[in-house]
Design an enzyme around this catalytic site. Sequence first.
Site, PDB file in Angstrom:
ATOM      1  CG  ASP A   1      -2.009   0.963   1.229  1.00  0.00           C
ATOM      2  OD1 ASP A   1      -1.917   1.915   0.438  1.00  0.00           O
ATOM      3  OD2 ASP A   1      -2.956   0.794   2.006  1.00  0.00           O
TER       4      ASP A   1
ATOM      5  CG  HIS B   1      -3.331   5.018  -0.033  1.00  0.00           C
ATOM      6  ND1 HIS B   1      -3.443   3.699  -0.418  1.00  0.00           N
ATOM      7  CD2 HIS B   1      -4.154   5.726  -0.834  1.00  0.00           C
ATOM      8  CE1 HIS B   1      -4.324   3.617  -1.412  1.00  0.00           C
ATOM      9  NE2 HIS B   1      -4.767   4.842  -1.690  1.00  0.00           N
TER      10      HIS B   1
END
Lengths: 136, 456
Positions: A14, A16
């Site tokens: 991920d 983000h």
Amino acid sequence: MCKKTIVLGVIGSDCHAVGNKILDKFYSDAGFNVINLGVMVSQDEFIDSAIETGAEAILVSSLYGHGEIDCMGFRERCTERGLEDIVLHVGGNLVVGKMDKARIVEKFKEMGYDRVYTPDVDLQICLEELRADLKC
Amino acid sequence: MLISIDIGSTWTKGALFTVREGKLVVENRETTATTTDDLSIGFREILGRLRLTAYGETPVLCSSSAHGGLKITAIGIVPDLTLESARLAALSAGGKLTKAYSYRLNSTDIREIEASQPDIVLLTGGTDGGNRSYILHNAELLSKSNLDCTILYGGNRDLQDDVRNILIRKKLLIAANVLPDLNNPSPQEARDVIRETFMSTIIQGKGLQSIVELTGSAPVPTPAAVFDYVTHLDREKTFEGDFSFIDMGGATTDYYSAVSPVSTDKVIRKGIKEPRIKRSVEGDLGMRVSALSAMESDRMTLEAEAESRGLNLDDFLDYLKKVSTMTEYIPVDAEEKRFDALLAGFCTANATTRHGGTRREIYTTSGSAFVETGRNLKNIKTIIGTGGYLAALDDDPFRHYPVPAVTIEGEEILSPAEYRYFRDHRYLIPLLANAARLYPKEAAASLKPNLTEIKD
């Protein structure tokens, strides 16, 4: 102020980064010594860093929907590597699709996380609960 | 004028330099076999020969890598964090890592360390304010050991007093933490302490004491001198962009690189921050003593390579066995030369792979990105081959044995992409590195004119 060390990062593949930076600032301002590992952090990286820095809690974020797979077996891995008393918090968009909030919390608690947060949580609550868990 | 002498494990080399127009010019170059029982005999012989052509007061600088240098045992907690930082400190000091231990030591480890008789035990672990338990445990075990060598503590700063109390009966030195926080490895102070220890303890025996009397100072470890030389070359911007040295000997292959960090938003870095200058040592890769261990490191690949070149496998293995016990062996026919060429290519390619890192591509919501682990060598524009074999080889070893593009796991290997290859045809690098202690600028300016480029 609680000066205890905590490890922070976004698990798995991920990327983000924004929420991660907000959490870093938030917990640092609250007095914690934040070891921020940034994005794409593997389970072992969290554990390695917690061992070297003597951290008492690991705060795991996941936003991209694969949280369940990435977070599985983390508690067991911590125990196996000598962090049997570590406090584990997890939060974010933890599963794909629409799942009942209570069901998500239950699922991750079963996996051994002490606290489970969904995106609507007030960070102040996260902070209070972390302080309670670390007794500081 | 100055005299620079390097005592290697096989050869003792020396040069007489004059300083002219900002450069060091070789006036005389001498070589003799290293006299292993008393290193000062070979040293005196070279010194005598060089002094014949010198005039006036000539300073003498000496480096030595005989007997493998300073033996260091490194102890850390997590292999990729404090133990890796301890390794960086030990290798940049020019040491030879005998063994590395992570997490908690046990009594078997202690016995193993005692038996290996290191010159220094480097005890690290924990960031400042971080882990305590592993370090206290390891210090306790060391305190109960029979070790009488120097123990250097370079771990969690908070525990310096505790460690001092636990190891009160040992020769304890304390340096700054090699990893004060996870983002900033800081091996410099531990490295400097290791070097000072080398100077003061290693000179006992093997005739080194009389060299100190002749030159006025202790010989520095050759790899430490070369490491500093790479630093000077980098500072003087001798080469355009990143560069590396590959020093392949009979027993080890050393890889030194000066690499500037490449940071873009498209790269996500993993692991501890890479230092600008780095040395790695492959103790199992070499042309003679380590010929067999080199093969054992990846037998399948090496055998496949030998077959694809039409070499007889049994003869090749026999050759490796033979040369591993004959450290000064020189190939006698065309086939043996091909065996050596294959082994050399295998060692240089593998040393590069191990020195460098890897990356894999991932797809994110904002396009593709790379996750990078270890050292990125892609921007190396200059590679210099040194050490006996590569200095003499009129060829680029990578041309015949390229570094593989990907690992077994499918990750891209970050090896040099477009580079120029040079050889140190007069084998001057250790001598210039040594001279750089007095004339850093001049020694840096003198390398390029003494290299030969290998062109297509």
